[in-house]
Design an enzyme around this catalytic site. Structure first.
Site, PDB file in Angstrom:
ATOM      1  N   GLU A 126       0.754  -1.248   0.139  1.00  0.00           N
ATOM      2  CA  GLU A 126       0.074  -0.094  -0.070  1.00  0.00           C
ATOM      3  C   GLU A 126       1.330   1.410  -0.001  1.00  0.00           C
ATOM      4  OE1 GLU A 126      -1.919  -0.566   3.596  1.00  0.00           O
ATOM      5  OE2 GLU A 126      -3.085  -1.784   2.710  1.00  0.00           O
ATOM      6  N   LYS A 128       2.910   4.318   1.685  1.00  0.00           N
ATOM      7  CA  LYS A 128       2.628   5.291   2.588  1.00  0.00           C
ATOM      8  C   LYS A 128       1.939   6.666   2.807  1.00  0.00           C
ATOM      9  CE  LYS A 128       4.932   4.951   7.111  1.00  0.00           C
ATOM     10  NZ  LYS A 128       4.772   6.310   7.440  1.00  0.00           N
ATOM     11  N   ASP A 130       1.295  10.484   3.629  1.00  0.00           N
ATOM     12  CA  ASP A 130       2.554  11.334   4.752  1.00  0.00           C
ATOM     13  C   ASP A 130       1.221  12.320   4.656  1.00  0.00           C
ATOM     14  OD1 ASP A 130       4.468  12.095   5.608  1.00  0.00           O
ATOM     15  OD2 ASP A 130       5.042  13.702   4.145  1.00  0.00           O
ATOM     16  N   TYR A 236      -6.961   1.978   5.580  1.00  0.00           N
ATOM     17  CA  TYR A 236      -6.376   1.139   5.398  1.00  0.00           C
ATOM     18  C   TYR A 236      -6.160   0.295   6.147  1.00  0.00           C
ATOM     19  CZ  TYR A 236      -3.179   4.207   7.945  1.00  0.00           C
ATOM     20  OH  TYR A 236      -2.803   4.855   8.715  1.00  0.00           O
ATOM     21  N   LYS A 324      11.010   2.351   3.097  1.00  0.00           N
ATOM     22  CA  LYS A 324      11.288   4.972   2.705  1.00  0.00           C
ATOM     23  C   LYS A 324      11.835   4.951   1.408  1.00  0.00           C
ATOM     24  CE  LYS A 324       9.388   6.394   7.132  1.00  0.00           C
ATOM     25  NZ  LYS A 324       9.744   7.133   7.328  1.00  0.00           N
ATOM     26  N   CYS A 418      16.800  48.074  -1.446  1.00  0.00           N
ATOM     27  CA  CYS A 418      16.344  46.792  -2.007  1.00  0.00           C
ATOM     28  C   CYS A 418      17.505  46.774  -2.844  1.00  0.00           C
ATOM     29  CB  CYS A 418      15.753  47.754  -3.439  1.00  0.00           C
ATOM     30  SG  CYS A 418      15.434  46.027  -5.119  1.00  0.00           S
ATOM     31  N   CYS A 421      17.636  48.076  -7.121  1.00  0.00           N
ATOM     32  CA  CYS A 421      17.268  48.815  -7.203  1.00  0.00           C
ATOM     33  C   CYS A 421      18.023  50.257  -6.026  1.00  0.00           C
ATOM     34  CB  CYS A 421      16.121  49.674  -7.777  1.00  0.00           C
ATOM     35  SG  CYS A 421      15.138  49.585  -6.535  1.00  0.00           S
ATOM     36  N   CYS A 436       9.813  46.360  -1.738  1.00  0.00           N
ATOM     37  CA  CYS A 436      10.384  47.857  -2.602  1.00  0.00           C
ATOM     38  C   CYS A 436       9.653  48.499  -3.443  1.00  0.00           C
ATOM     39  CB  CYS A 436      11.429  47.072  -3.874  1.00  0.00           C
ATOM     40  SG  CYS A 436      11.962  48.603  -5.063  1.00  0.00           S
ATOM     41  N   CYS A 442      12.000  49.184 -11.030  1.00  0.00           N
ATOM     42  CA  CYS A 442      13.353  48.042 -10.007  1.00  0.00           C
ATOM     43  C   CYS A 442      13.064  47.384 -11.683  1.00  0.00           C
ATOM     44  CB  CYS A 442      13.130  47.582  -8.597  1.00  0.00           C
ATOM     45  SG  CYS A 442      13.965  46.331  -7.858  1.00  0.00           S
TER      46      CYS A 442
HETATM   47  S1  IVH Z   1      -0.722   0.445   8.968  1.00  0.00           S
HETATM   48  C1  IVH Z   1       0.228  -1.893  11.312  1.00  0.00           C
HETATM   49  N1  IVH Z   1      -0.927   1.543   6.449  1.00  0.00           N
HETATM   50  O1  IVH Z   1       2.467   5.231   9.092  1.00  0.00           O
HETATM   51  C2  IVH Z   1       1.002  -0.684  11.317  1.00  0.00           C
HETATM   52  N2  IVH Z   1       0.054   3.080   7.876  1.00  0.00           N
HETATM   53  O2  IVH Z   1       5.101   4.396  10.595  1.00  0.00           O
HETATM   54  C3  IVH Z   1       0.115   0.208  11.781  1.00  0.00           C
HETATM   55  N3  IVH Z   1       0.629   5.069   7.448  1.00  0.00           N
HETATM   56  O3  IVH Z   1       1.393   5.307  12.514  1.00  0.00           O
HETATM   57  C4  IVH Z   1      -0.162   1.087  10.313  1.00  0.00           C
HETATM   58  N4  IVH Z   1      -0.139   4.513   5.130  1.00  0.00           N
HETATM   59  O4  IVH Z   1       0.254   7.142  10.074  1.00  0.00           O
HETATM   60  C5  IVH Z   1      -0.593   2.000   7.507  1.00  0.00           C
HETATM   61  N5  IVH Z   1      -0.744   2.210   4.262  1.00  0.00           N
HETATM   62  C6  IVH Z   1      -1.156   2.437   5.373  1.00  0.00           C
HETATM   63  C7  IVH Z   1       0.114   3.411   6.330  1.00  0.00           C
HETATM   64  C8  IVH Z   1       0.005   3.604   7.520  1.00  0.00           C
HETATM   65  C9  IVH Z   1       0.799   5.844   6.369  1.00  0.00           C
HETATM   66  C10 IVH Z   1       1.009   5.844   8.260  1.00  0.00           C
HETATM   67  C11 IVH Z   1       0.484   5.488   9.629  1.00  0.00           C
HETATM   68  C12 IVH Z   1       1.038   5.061  10.977  1.00  0.00           C
HETATM   69  C13 IVH Z   1       2.266   5.150  10.393  1.00  0.00           C
HETATM   70  C14 IVH Z   1       3.241   3.972  10.950  1.00  0.00           C
END
Ligand code: IVH
Length: 677
Positions: A126, A128, A130, A236, A324, A418, A421, A436, A442
């Site tokens: 999946e 991740k 942010d 998720y 990561k 500035c 100028c 400015c 300018c």
């Molecule tokens: S599962 C079983 N799935 O990542 C582990 N986390 O470092 C629980 N996050 O606090 C998290 N996308 O904020 C999971 N597809 C995803 C995610 C995800 C982002 C974040 C979440 C969690 C952090 C863990």
């Protein structure tokens, strides 16, 4: 009035109330989850208004999961604490393929005793996201609580704010008595850009990244503020639940999808670590194309029985890992803060750094954005700072490392004159910007505006160097002069010949057909980035309509707030702006929407979402887009379950594969022509 009447009225109200709740739930699902609305926004608003009126007259009918409750209630003083029924875990990291394989090997070794071979272990990958982790609690199918992750065990109750997010179902069907749904709240990138544009225009602090803006929005004490931020959510997983033991993670995702939660369509079930690694790299490649930020890929063992066997070590499940992406940040010393002038006269700070490697490139200068950002981050000359570089964007200083600050470092101050100028700078009113005031005289501002304008109009060959040169040689003195350039004069400049001069002139000619939104963006109105320019162009249709508009009318354009609306009027009433517009008009630039850019109501593609991929035999991408819009359709950049058709040309790439995977109808150019009538 007879006593019987109100009762009869009540009965009628209750029955209409039920009907409306049902209809609104249906339309919410079509709009927010299926991305395929059946009725117009106005019709939807009418239904909602009617429901609100009934609830106002019959408060006993209103329940917390009513669609009317999505737009915020009473502001809270602070958030109550919530203990998660099942803790929200974190994830261990894999920084590269070796670490991913090492993790998979540990999983395999632990599972050997079950006679399970590595090939048999299925994984789910999946994105991740942010954003900000959230847990939603449903009791008897009704969302009763929503909380932040907090420390994993105790979070903050942000139920009221979460209710304002339209993609979160307030009610679900076929639910266990209790279930916690887990996911991530985020702000789409375009909305993040728009929000920051508005905040900067209103003199408010901007958010450093979409994650912070999502976190800041969900922790707003006033739900109306949260409601005004277009937050979104991907789900998720689940936490605690009563009487339901899913056999696999895939089953959970399917369960969520079926109940109207958003689950990313690119989540994949895979066999073996090689496939997982390929998929992680696939996400890494697509990272910059997504409209939300991801910082890695989460890999989970699919089978819940195996998950249980693997268990949890500390706060991290052994059955999941986060791949990561390579770091895009580094730390280095800030050697100096120097200033430049922006296209609207603002003093803009930038950092001179001790050279450092970030994401494979040596970085020695970085932007510090603006005065307000500098002040907020409290960056000082001599500090150790975090530098970030992502994709093609200019490297930026994210923050100082305060713990490592030496004594006696002073805050940098904007210059008194500035830097270009030398006009004494001013700080108008209670504004946060030092500017400015020499707006037209300018050379620094003129250069920045010309640079901005050529970017907006996409004039190839008029790069930074040439722009500076033409200004320096007196060939141009502002953006409109670009259209008076002639090949004979350019040809005489060192380094140019007849061919290159002619090529540039053709490029300039070509730019005259850029759409109105680009010209509007090119004007360089403070606070009007490309997103806002598009919104204004769509709303007003022509520069003349915009020039004639009052702030209140401008506010009606999507994403434009009252302060920005005032500012736009003020800027456009300046002689300088009017003159620029008139000269651009005379040069033949497009100052109104082309009919072909407007979506036709009632066309044969009305309500259809179409994705273009690969190169078509005859139509350019722009022409195909116009054809679709003219027929009432919408063009989207990525394939999902909500896509109606994919039009594929030569070398179509992954979008075609995706369409086939999801069973979306695939057409060629001839098919599109037929459909568009
Ligand atoms: S599962 C079983 N799935 O990542 C582990 N986390 O470092 C629980 N996050 O606090 C998290 N996308 O904020 C999971 N597809 C995803 C995610 C995800 C982002 C974040 C979440 C969690 C952090 C863990």
């Amino acid at each position: 009035m007879s006593p019987a009447k109100p009762k009869a009225g009540k009965r009628a109200a209750a029955s209409r109330f039920k009907q409306l709740r049902g209809q609104l739930a249906h339309h919410n699902q079509r709009y927010y989850v299926d991305d395929d609305p059946e009725i117009s926004d106005t019709d939807y608003d009418d239904l909602l208004r009617e429901l609100r009126e009934i609830e106002d007259a019959n408060p006993e009918l209103q329940t917390p999961d009513s669609p009317t409750q999505r737009v915020g209630g009473r502001p809270l003083e602070r958030f109550p604490q919530v203990t998660h029924a099942e803790p929200m875990l974190s994830l261990g990291n894999a920084r590269d393929a070796d670490e991913l394989r090492a993790w998979a090997e540990r999983v395999e070794n632990r599972l050997k005793r079950f006679d399970i071979s590595a090939r048999e272990i299925r994984y789910v990958t999946e994105p991740k996201i942010d954003g900000l982790a959230i847990s939603l609690t449903y009791e008897d199918g009704v969302m009763v609580r929503g909380a932040t992750r907090g420390d994993g065990r105790i979070g903050e109750d942000v139920t009221q704010n979460l209710r304002t997010i339209k993609e979160i179902p307030l009610e679900i069907e076929e639910a266990p008595k209790m279930v916690e749904v887990r996911g991530e709240i985020y702000l789409p990138l375009a909305d993040f850009a728009r929000l920051n544009e508005q905040r900067a225009a209103a003199g408010e602090p901007t958010f450093a990244n979409p994650r912070n803006s999502a976190a800041g929005s969900i922790r707003q004490l006033d739900p109306k503020m949260a409601a005004s931020r277009p937050l979104s959510m991907w789900t998720y997983g689940i936490g605690a639940r009563s009487g339901w033991e899913p056999a696999s993670h895939s089953e959970i995702l399917e369960w969520l999808r079926k109940r109207g939660f958003r689950v990313n369509p690119d989540v994949a079930q895979l066999a073996g670590v090689e496939e997982v690694e390929q998929r992680c790299l696939w996400w890494q490649d697509r990272r910059d194309e997504l409209d939300f930020e991801i910082d890695g890929v989460v890999v989970k063992v699919d089978d819940r029985g195996l998950q249980r066997e693997l268990g949890v070590a500390g706060r991290e499940p052994r059955w999941a890992v986060a791949w990561k992406f390579p770091p895009t940040t580094a730390t280095t010393t800030l050697n100096d803060v120097v200033w430049n002038v922006g296209r609207t006269g603002r003093m803009l700070p930038f950092a001179i750094l001790e050279p450092v490697q970030v994401g494979g490139v040596t970085v020695s200068t970085a932007t510090l954005h603006n005065e307000e950002d500098l002040e907020r981050k409290d960056v000082r000359k001599g500090d150790e700072v975090v530098v970030m570089r992502a994709g093609d964007v200019i490297p930026q200083v994210v923050s100082p490392i305060i713990q490592r600050r030496r004594k006696g470092l002073r805050k940098p101050k904007p210059p008194k004159k500035c830097p270009v100028c030398e006009t004494p700078t001013v700080k108008p009113g209670d504004g946060v910007w030092t500017i400015c005031p020499n707006r037209t005289g300018c050379p620094g501002q003129v250069f920045q505006h010309v640079k901005h304008f050529r970017g907006a109009m996409d004039i190839e060959g008029l790069g930074e160097k040439n722009a500076a040169r033409f200004l320096g040689e007196g060939l141009i003195s502002d953006a409109a002069d670009i259209y008076d350039l002639d090949a004979a004069r350019i040809e005489k400049l060192d380094g140019f010949g007849a061919t290159s001069a002619q090529a540039l002139i053709s490029e300039i000619e070509r730019s005259k057909s850029q759409p109105f939104a680009r010209v509007l963006y090119g004007l360089g109105i403070p606070g009007v980035g490309f997103v806002n320019a598009e919104s204004l162009a769509e709303h007003f249709g022509s520069i003349d309509a915009l020039l004639a508009a009052q702030p209140a009318e401008i506010e009606e354009a999507e994403g434009i707030g009252p302060i920005l609306a005032e500012q736009i009027v003020e800027e456009l009433s300046e002689e300088r702006a009017r003159e620029l517009i008139e000269r651009l008009r005379r040069a033949g630039l497009r100052l109104e929407l082309d009919e072909s850019e407007r979506r036709t109501e009632g066309g044969p593609l009305e309500g259809k979402t179409i994705v273009l991929t690969g190169s078509l035999p005859e139509l350019t991408r722009e022409e195909a887009t116009r054809m679709i819009k003219r027929a009432g359709g919408k063009v989207s950049s990525s394939v999902s379950r909500n896509t109606d058709h994919v039009v594929a040309g030569d070398s179509p790439g992954s979008k075609l594969a995706k369409a086939e995977e999801l069973g979306v109808a695939v057409l060629d150019e001839a098919g599109l022509r037929k459909l568009a009538g």
